[in-house]
Design an enzyme around this catalytic site. Structure first.
Site, PDB file in Angstrom:
ATOM      1  N   HIS A 156       0.832  -1.222   0.000  1.00 14.63           N
ATOM      2  CA  HIS A 156       0.000   0.000   0.000  1.00 14.63           C
ATOM      3  C   HIS A 156       0.861   1.265   0.000  1.00 14.63           C
ATOM      4  O   HIS A 156       0.441   2.303   0.507  1.00 14.63           O
ATOM      5  CB  HIS A 156      -0.946   0.045   1.208  1.00 14.63           C
ATOM      6  CG  HIS A 156      -1.673  -1.228   1.461  1.00 14.63           C
ATOM      7  ND1 HIS A 156      -2.877  -1.532   0.872  1.00 14.63           N
ATOM      8  CD2 HIS A 156      -1.340  -2.314   2.223  1.00 14.63           C
ATOM      9  CE1 HIS A 156      -3.285  -2.738   1.272  1.00 14.63           C
ATOM     10  NE2 HIS A 156      -2.356  -3.235   2.087  1.00 14.63           N
ATOM     11  N   SER A 277      14.194  21.917 -16.033  1.00 15.84           N
ATOM     12  CA  SER A 277      12.985  22.708 -16.242  1.00 15.84           C
ATOM     13  C   SER A 277      13.367  24.036 -16.893  1.00 15.84           C
ATOM     14  O   SER A 277      14.442  24.575 -16.623  1.00 15.84           O
ATOM     15  CB  SER A 277      12.311  22.960 -14.893  1.00 15.84           C
ATOM     16  OG  SER A 277      11.496  24.113 -14.966  1.00 15.84           O
ATOM     17  N   LYS A 283      15.439  22.100 -10.767  1.00 16.49           N
ATOM     18  CA  LYS A 283      14.819  20.824 -11.122  1.00 16.49           C
ATOM     19  C   LYS A 283      15.718  19.880 -11.905  1.00 16.49           C
ATOM     20  O   LYS A 283      16.499  20.297 -12.755  1.00 16.49           O
ATOM     21  CB  LYS A 283      13.577  21.093 -11.975  1.00 16.49           C
ATOM     22  CG  LYS A 283      12.469  21.733 -11.186  1.00 16.49           C
ATOM     23  CD  LYS A 283      11.681  20.701 -10.452  1.00 16.49           C
ATOM     24  CE  LYS A 283      10.291  20.711 -11.033  1.00 16.49           C
ATOM     25  NZ  LYS A 283       9.482  19.622 -10.650  1.00 16.49           N
ATOM     26  N   GLU A 290       9.240   8.659 -16.867  1.00 12.60           N
ATOM     27  CA  GLU A 290       7.861   9.101 -17.094  1.00 12.60           C
ATOM     28  C   GLU A 290       7.409   8.802 -18.518  1.00 12.60           C
ATOM     29  O   GLU A 290       6.268   8.393 -18.752  1.00 12.60           O
ATOM     30  CB  GLU A 290       7.734  10.603 -16.805  1.00 12.60           C
ATOM     31  CG  GLU A 290       7.840  10.911 -15.314  1.00 12.60           C
ATOM     32  CD  GLU A 290       7.907  12.408 -15.015  1.00 12.60           C
ATOM     33  OE1 GLU A 290       7.690  13.226 -15.920  1.00 12.60           O
ATOM     34  OE2 GLU A 290       8.193  12.745 -13.849  1.00 12.60           O
TER      35      GLU A 290
END
Ligand code: ARG
Length: 464
Positions: A156, A277, A283, A290
């Site tokens: 979980h 970024s 970043k 992804e």
């Protein structure tokens, strides 16, 4: 517009219809397989006396010339042809005249395209398998180096019990191993040759289908000509296997993204596999992981598309089946690219072992082992579970780990605790007493690593 079938028509095809119908923009991908199939076909035609040896030699020599020119970039596969089959045949006829016109004897584009797609797919199955084999080597390497790297295991997405990085990686090893087994099975099942099925009912020429099957590396010919031209099961199976691979890669990517987050900091993705970024200078984003996760959808899309295309098609060939190509090609290229990139990212990724270890220490991952300690000292498990619950509550209030409690504090909750409890619930004990095969202890993992090494040794990548 160059067509193979003008004879019974009195009007030119409408330009829009021509474009709608044409497949050359995408089926040129298998020009090599088309030529390979034609060479086998004419070799066989000469062997059974339908072509002379001179005709055979002229056709084969010219087909090879065409292939060499396409490869060298001196012959353009232009869209003035309807499909790759027309392109090759028209070029052959241009160069050989009447002899070239004999190539298509005893053959239909229906069995021709069925063959080409199968030959192309067979190569792709091997190519995907090679990428997976490479990925498994990388995973195994990480496993070997990390049988003592303790990290929390989750259920979980909540810390559950301590495991090792080797154990976590081992789970993915199993998944990709099964994926390879699926590819192997698919290849076994698909490796029968549809050439000689004709349009749907075979031909009246004395074709030697065993010979062409053998020349093209198949186990034998397909046994029903209607099935031969209209079977795309193997492709659906392959797209299904690719979908499964993508699903596994996507899960793995999701974990890498979580591990790479500021909150977890279990890993650091290499600069070469990260992106920045345009506005936020701090970043470093896990874009590759992804994108792999994101591209999974389009591979599923190809599978759903072909299943849907095939579901209403009466026997035998129907033009709907031309739709088997574009999305399938895309799925194959996508999956291969994703495995390779993921592998590159994995190989260069740094594991921040201290952070993993700290995280395991601080999440009550040894609570089960504390309960087991009580059980070993005569407390019934359900009572032990309740006692450890109280221990955890106490620790949460004080913001400490179980190991940080003094023996006196522990004894207040349950007098059964003794000094040996600390050794019993150390991360090392928790991991290394899980000795059953498949469990995370160093001993069990080392046994598994030997088995996986042996597996890789005995299962080199499928030969195309
Ligand atoms: N481009 C077609 C396909 O991909 C080739 C077969 C054409 N056969 C036909 N009867 N029109 O399926």
């Amino acid at each position: 517009m160059a067509q193979l079938w003008g004879g019974r028509f009195t009007k030119e095809t409408d330009k829009l219809v021509y474009n709608f119908n044409a497949s050359i923009s995408f089926d040129q991908k298998f020009y090599e397989e088309d030529i390979e199939g034609s060479i086998a076909h004419v070799t066989m035609l000469a062997a059974v006396g339908v072509l002379t040896e001179t005709e055979r030699d002229d056709i084969i020599r010219t087909l090879k010339e065409i292939k060499a020119e396409v490869e060298a970039g001196t012959l353009d596969i232009s869209d003035e042809y309807e499909d790759i089959h027309s392109f090759v045949e028209a070029n052959l006829i241009d160069r050989l005249g009447d002899t070239g016109k004999k190539l298509h004897t005893g053959r239909s584009r229906n069995d021709q395209v069925a063959l080409d797609m199968r030959l192309y797919t067979r190569k792709q199955v091997a190519a995907v398998d090679a990428e997976l084999e490479d990925l498994l080597q990388s995973i195994l390497q990480i496993m070997k180096e990390n049988t003592e790297t303790i990290m929390p295991g989750f259920t979980h997405l909540q810390k559950a019990q301590p495991i090792t990085l080797a154990h976590h990686m081992g789970a993915y090893f199993e998944m990709f191993k099964r994926d390879r087994q699926r590819l192997f099975d698919i290849r076994e099942r698909m490796n029968y040759c549809p050439l000689g099925s004709g349009a749907l009912a075979g031909t009246t020429y004395p074709l030697d289908r065993n010979m062409t099957a053998e020349l093209l590396g198949f186990y034998g010919p397909t046994l029903n000509s209607m099935d031969g031209v209209s079977d795309r099961d193997y492709l659906i199976e392959f797209l299904s296997a690719l979908s499964m691979i993508m699903m596994h890669l996507s899960r793995f990517s999701e974990e890498v993204i979580i591990w790479n987050s500021n909150e977890y900091q279990f890993v650091e993705i290499d600069d070469a596999y990260s992106t920045g970024s345009s506005i936020m200078p701090q970043k470093k984003n896990p874009d590759i992981a992804e994108l792999v996760r994101g591209k999974t959808g389009r591979v599923y899309g190809a599978l759903t598309s072909l299943l849907t295309t095939m579901k209403g098609i009466p026997l035998a060939y129907n033009k709907d089946m031309q739709e088997d190509k574009e999305l399938s090609f895309d799925a194959m290229d996508t999956a291969k690219g994703c495995i390779a990139l993921f592998n590159g990212m994995l190989k260069t990724m740094k594991f921040k072992k201290e952070n993993m270890r700290k995280s395991a220490n601080n999440g009550f991952t040894n609570a089960t082992d504390l309960a087991d300690y009580l059980v070993k000292h005569g407390v019934p498990f359900r009572d032990a579970h309740g006692i450890v619950g109280q221990v955890v509550l106490y620790c949460i209030e004080k913001n400490i780990a179980i190991d940080d409690m003094s023996l006196e504090e522990l004894k207040v909750i349950c007098p059964v605790f003794e000094e040996d409890v600390y050794a019993a619930i150390s991360m090392e004990t928790c991991v290394n007493t899980r000795l059953t095969i498949g469990a995370p202890s160093k001993t069990a993992m080392e046994q598994v690593i030997l088995l996986e090494e042996d597996y890789l040794l005995k299962h080199p990548a499928i030969q195309a």
